[in-house]
Every structure is written in C-alpha cells, then in structure tokens.
Design a protein around this motif. Structure first.
Motif, PDB file in Angstrom:
ATOM      1  N   THR A   1       0.807  -1.046   0.164  1.00 51.94           N
ATOM      2  CA  THR A   1       0.070   0.128   0.031  1.00 51.94           C
ATOM      3  C   THR A   1       0.786   1.439  -0.094  1.00 51.94           C
ATOM      4  O   THR A   1       1.923   1.103  -0.112  1.00 51.94           O
ATOM      5  CB  THR A   1      -1.032  -0.244   1.226  1.00 51.94           C
ATOM      6  OG1 THR A   1      -1.862   0.865   1.152  1.00 51.94           O
ATOM      7  CG2 THR A   1      -0.325   0.222   2.511  1.00 51.94           C
ATOM      8  N   HIS A   2       0.398   2.374  -0.101  1.00 49.09           N
ATOM      9  CA  HIS A   2       0.951   3.595  -0.055  1.00 49.09           C
ATOM     10  C   HIS A   2       0.003   4.558   0.502  1.00 49.09           C
ATOM     11  O   HIS A   2      -1.216   4.243   1.189  1.00 49.09           O
ATOM     12  CB  HIS A   2       1.029   4.080  -1.470  1.00 49.09           C
ATOM     13  CG  HIS A   2      -0.298   4.053  -2.246  1.00 49.09           C
ATOM     14  ND1 HIS A   2      -1.022   5.357  -2.527  1.00 49.09           N
ATOM     15  CD2 HIS A   2      -0.791   3.128  -3.097  1.00 49.09           C
ATOM     16  CE1 HIS A   2      -2.011   4.809  -3.004  1.00 49.09           C
ATOM     17  NE2 HIS A   2      -1.705   3.567  -3.552  1.00 49.09           N
ATOM     18  N   PRO A   3       0.560   6.011   0.816  1.00 49.04           N
ATOM     19  CA  PRO A   3      -0.357   6.950   1.551  1.00 49.04           C
ATOM     20  C   PRO A   3      -1.513   7.759   0.551  1.00 49.04           C
ATOM     21  O   PRO A   3      -2.174   8.615   1.191  1.00 49.04           O
ATOM     22  CB  PRO A   3       0.561   8.052   2.040  1.00 49.04           C
ATOM     23  CG  PRO A   3       1.527   7.969   1.246  1.00 49.04           C
ATOM     24  CD  PRO A   3       1.715   6.580   0.523  1.00 49.04           C
ATOM     25  N   GLY A   4      -1.620   7.145  -0.698  1.00 50.05           N
ATOM     26  CA  GLY A   4      -2.664   7.946  -1.406  1.00 50.05           C
ATOM     27  C   GLY A   4      -1.857   9.054  -2.522  1.00 50.05           C
ATOM     28  O   GLY A   4      -0.677   9.246  -2.383  1.00 50.05           O
ATOM     29  N   HIS A   5      -2.392   9.059  -3.485  1.00 51.97           N
ATOM     30  CA  HIS A   5      -1.877   9.712  -4.638  1.00 51.97           C
ATOM     31  C   HIS A   5      -2.141  11.546  -4.785  1.00 51.97           C
ATOM     32  O   HIS A   5      -1.316  12.157  -5.401  1.00 51.97           O
ATOM     33  CB  HIS A   5      -2.676   9.445  -5.778  1.00 51.97           C
ATOM     34  CG  HIS A   5      -2.410   7.890  -6.214  1.00 51.97           C
ATOM     35  ND1 HIS A   5      -1.104   7.311  -6.441  1.00 51.97           N
ATOM     36  CD2 HIS A   5      -3.135   7.166  -6.516  1.00 51.97           C
ATOM     37  CE1 HIS A   5      -1.224   6.041  -6.754  1.00 51.97           C
ATOM     38  NE2 HIS A   5      -2.493   5.772  -6.849  1.00 51.97           N
ATOM     39  N   GLY A   6      -2.839  11.726  -3.765  1.00 51.02           N
ATOM     40  CA  GLY A   6      -2.883  13.373  -3.372  1.00 51.02           C
ATOM     41  C   GLY A   6      -3.390  14.056  -4.678  1.00 51.02           C
ATOM     42  O   GLY A   6      -2.821  15.249  -4.861  1.00 51.02           O
ATOM     43  N   LEU A   7      -3.859  13.570  -5.652  1.00 48.80           N
ATOM     44  CA  LEU A   7      -4.588  14.247  -6.836  1.00 48.80           C
ATOM     45  C   LEU A   7      -5.598  15.467  -6.587  1.00 48.80           C
ATOM     46  O   LEU A   7      -6.522  14.888  -5.911  1.00 48.80           O
ATOM     47  CB  LEU A   7      -4.792  13.604  -8.108  1.00 48.80           C
ATOM     48  CG  LEU A   7      -3.809  12.501  -8.347  1.00 48.80           C
ATOM     49  CD1 LEU A   7      -4.179  11.791  -9.554  1.00 48.80           C
ATOM     50  CD2 LEU A   7      -2.489  13.174  -8.849  1.00 48.80           C
ATOM     51  N   THR A   8      -5.655  16.653  -6.904  1.00 49.05           N
ATOM     52  CA  THR A   8      -6.546  17.596  -6.549  1.00 49.05           C
ATOM     53  C   THR A   8      -8.077  17.266  -7.184  1.00 49.05           C
ATOM     54  O   THR A   8      -8.712  17.501  -6.632  1.00 49.05           O
ATOM     55  CB  THR A   8      -5.847  19.058  -6.705  1.00 49.05           C
ATOM     56  OG1 THR A   8      -6.017  19.229  -8.225  1.00 49.05           O
ATOM     57  CG2 THR A   8      -4.848  19.490  -5.644  1.00 49.05           C
ATOM     58  N   ASP A   9      -7.835  16.652  -8.281  1.00 43.27           N
ATOM     59  CA  ASP A   9      -9.136  16.581  -9.219  1.00 43.27           C
ATOM     60  C   ASP A   9      -9.618  14.939  -9.182  1.00 43.27           C
ATOM     61  O   ASP A   9     -10.436  14.550  -9.297  1.00 43.27           O
ATOM     62  CB  ASP A   9      -9.102  17.003 -10.504  1.00 43.27           C
ATOM     63  CG  ASP A   9      -7.824  16.617 -11.567  1.00 43.27           C
ATOM     64  OD1 ASP A   9      -7.071  15.360 -10.964  1.00 43.27           O
ATOM     65  OD2 ASP A   9      -7.845  16.977 -12.623  1.00 43.27           O
ATOM     66  N   GLY A  10      -8.640  14.121  -9.081  1.00 41.57           N
ATOM     67  CA  GLY A  10      -8.784  12.664  -8.755  1.00 41.57           C
ATOM     68  C   GLY A  10      -8.847  11.989 -10.147  1.00 41.57           C
ATOM     69  O   GLY A  10      -9.243  11.011 -10.307  1.00 41.57           O
ATOM     70  N   ALA A  11      -8.443  12.960 -11.254  1.00 43.43           N
ATOM     71  CA  ALA A  11      -8.975  12.053 -12.737  1.00 43.43           C
ATOM     72  C   ALA A  11      -7.764  11.936 -13.453  1.00 43.43           C
ATOM     73  O   ALA A  11      -7.637  12.634 -14.588  1.00 43.43           O
ATOM     74  CB  ALA A  11     -10.004  13.340 -13.348  1.00 43.43           C
ATOM     75  N   ASN A  12      -7.128  11.151 -13.035  1.00 40.59           N
ATOM     76  CA  ASN A  12      -5.884  10.846 -13.902  1.00 40.59           C
ATOM     77  C   ASN A  12      -6.395   9.933 -14.984  1.00 40.59           C
ATOM     78  O   ASN A  12      -7.184   9.182 -14.877  1.00 40.59           O
ATOM     79  CB  ASN A  12      -4.862  10.398 -13.253  1.00 40.59           C
ATOM     80  CG  ASN A  12      -4.706   9.179 -12.470  1.00 40.59           C
ATOM     81  OD1 ASN A  12      -5.986   8.425 -12.487  1.00 40.59           O
ATOM     82  ND2 ASN A  12      -3.849   8.275 -11.855  1.00 40.59           N
ATOM     83  N   ASP A  13      -5.549   9.702 -15.834  1.00 40.49           N
ATOM     84  CA  ASP A  13      -5.712   8.722 -17.148  1.00 40.49           C
ATOM     85  C   ASP A  13      -6.015   7.283 -16.626  1.00 40.49           C
ATOM     86  O   ASP A  13      -6.730   6.499 -17.083  1.00 40.49           O
ATOM     87  CB  ASP A  13      -4.907   8.848 -18.032  1.00 40.49           C
ATOM     88  CG  ASP A  13      -4.540  10.180 -18.943  1.00 40.49           C
ATOM     89  OD1 ASP A  13      -5.535  10.788 -18.560  1.00 40.49           O
ATOM     90  OD2 ASP A  13      -3.409  10.268 -19.442  1.00 40.49           O
TER      91      ASP A  13
END
Length: 265
Positions: A122-134
């Motif tokens: 596991t990991h601590p999350g991707h931290g993307l502000t919009d959550g909408a990566n490819d």
C-alpha cells in the motif's frame, strides 16, 4: 484450495455491511484492496483460525455492502463503527492496498482502537486535487464496458507476476470480476485524492509494512513515505510475489502476519 464461507450482514448508520468471520483468539480486521472483497482473505481466515478471531469486510459498495461516500475518511468511519460493534478493546488491522489507506486512517482517527497495524502493498494515497488521472478514467471505463470476466482477467494480469499458475490467476480474476461499479468508483476516487503523509506521525500502533519485489501496483518506492513517517514501523519484503501475496503464497504471508500480530509487547 479456496474455502467457501458464508457472509454475515450487520446494519450500520450508512446501511448494510457484509463480512466474513472465523476463528478465535487475537482480534483482527482484514481490509481488502480495490479489486478485492472479503473473499480475498479466505486463506487467512482458514489457516489462522486457531489463534485469531478474524473479520474480513466487504468495503462499502463491495459484496453486499451498501455504498458510504467516496473518501478514505468515509470508509474509515464505517470501519470504526463496525469495529465498535464487534466488542470492546483494541483490535489488529491488516489493510491491503486500498484497505491499507483505510487502516491508516482508522489508526489516525481512533488510535485507541488499534493494537497493531499491518500495511500490505500500500501507499499513502496519490494526492491528486481532481482525482481524474488517465489510469483512473481508463479503469472505470473498463469496468463499465467490459464483460465481468474480462475485467477480472485484466486486473489479475496487472496484479500478478509472469509465470503465475493458471489456478491462482483464475482465483484472483474471479474475485476482481465480482467488483461493483459503485464500489470501485468511490474507492478509486478515495485513493486518488487521499494524501495521508501529513497525518502518518499520528499513528501510535506498532506497524509492519509489507512489500513484494514483483509488485508493480504498489512497489517499495510508493511505500517509502510510510517507512519514513510512521513512528513505530518495521518492514518486510516478500521476494517473488506480486500484488496478491495473501493468495500467491498464503503460507509465507500468514507466517509474517502471525509473527507480528501475535508478538508479545
């Protein structure tokens, strides 16, 4: 060989939560990954039953569980309510991949509930502000458009190393094929938008981080913030295994769990 276990259902504030239960002894809650469900843990529920009282939930939107929000905090709140219905006293948590984020958030929000913590692949999350990566968008399209069996096979191919036996491949694929769009959409969004790094220092429980050297989904590099920021942390790397070590080599995985969760102190 896979064991068939009946599901139980408890009603919580958000609705129904389904889960598997087995064993007696040290209490442990197992939290599955994005393309898993409670059945991911049948090899642990069977083999460790003489020493552990175990629950393996179907996360909200999985199995027969009702949906309950789209953040790691939302998922953790449901798990905390479930734990508080299981009985008094702290429990051990084993969280795999997406379930690892939920386990960390539980330990952050309610440290008194967690005795020991295992964070698997596991990991601590991707931290993307919009959550909408490819990758996120492609995964959701596949789940909506592909036949369930094909979706399951694609997920198994991404999780398992080359040379995996067909029997094991089919087990992982069959579990992934049971994924529900409403569950995966919310859980995937939670993973994409979470960033637990600033809170990892609040984890008080002794923690074991498990990585696998053939895991392309959550390799050691993604787990490094956990090793850097969790105060009381150990690390075990399992050689030759991918992103489903609980099924790929259940005996070795169970030994690691037992050594850590049943340790004195």
């Amino acid at each position: 060989m896979e064991q068939q276990m009946p599901r139980s259902i408890v009603r919580l504030a958000h609705g129904r939560l389904s889960y598997l239960e087995n064993g007696s002894g040290t209490p442990v809650l197992f939290l599955h990954g994005l393309n898993g469900n409670g059945s991911s843990w049948v090899d642990q529920l069977s083999a460790l039953a003489t020493s552990m009282k175990m629950w393996a939930w179907d996360a909200p939107g999985y199995g027969q569980s009702d949906v309950a929000g789209d953040s790691v905090t939302d998922l953790a709140k449901v798990a905390i309510e479930f734990l508080e219905t299981c009985g008094p006293g702290p429990v051990n948590l084993v969280g795999h991949s997406m379930g690892g984020l939920v386990a960390m958030k539980i330990a952050i929000m309610k440290p008194e509930l967690v005795k020991r913590l295992v964070l698997s692949c596991t990991h601590p999350g991707h931290g993307l502000t919009d959550g909408a990566n490819d990758r996120y968008q492609r995964r959701l399209r596949e789940l909506e458009e592909l036949p369930k069996q094909e979706y399951g096979r694609r997920r198994a191919k991404g999780m398992l190393p080359e040379g995996t036996s067909e029997v094991l491949f089919q087990r992982v694929a069959a579990i992934a094929a049971e994924s529900r769009p409403d569950g995966v959409v919310n859980a995937a969004w939670a993973i994409q938008t979470a960033n637990l790094i600033p809170e990892l220092g609040k984890i008080q429980a002794p923690t074991l981080v498990v990585t696998c050297d053939k895991d392309s989904v959550a390799p050691l590099k993604k787990a490094e913030p956990l090793l850097e920021h969790i105060p009381d942390v150990q690390h075990v790397e399992l050689s030759g295994l991918g992103h489903a070590p609980y099924l790929e080599d259940a005996e070795r995985y169970n030994s690691v769990l037992s050594d850590f969760l049943l340790a004195n102190g």
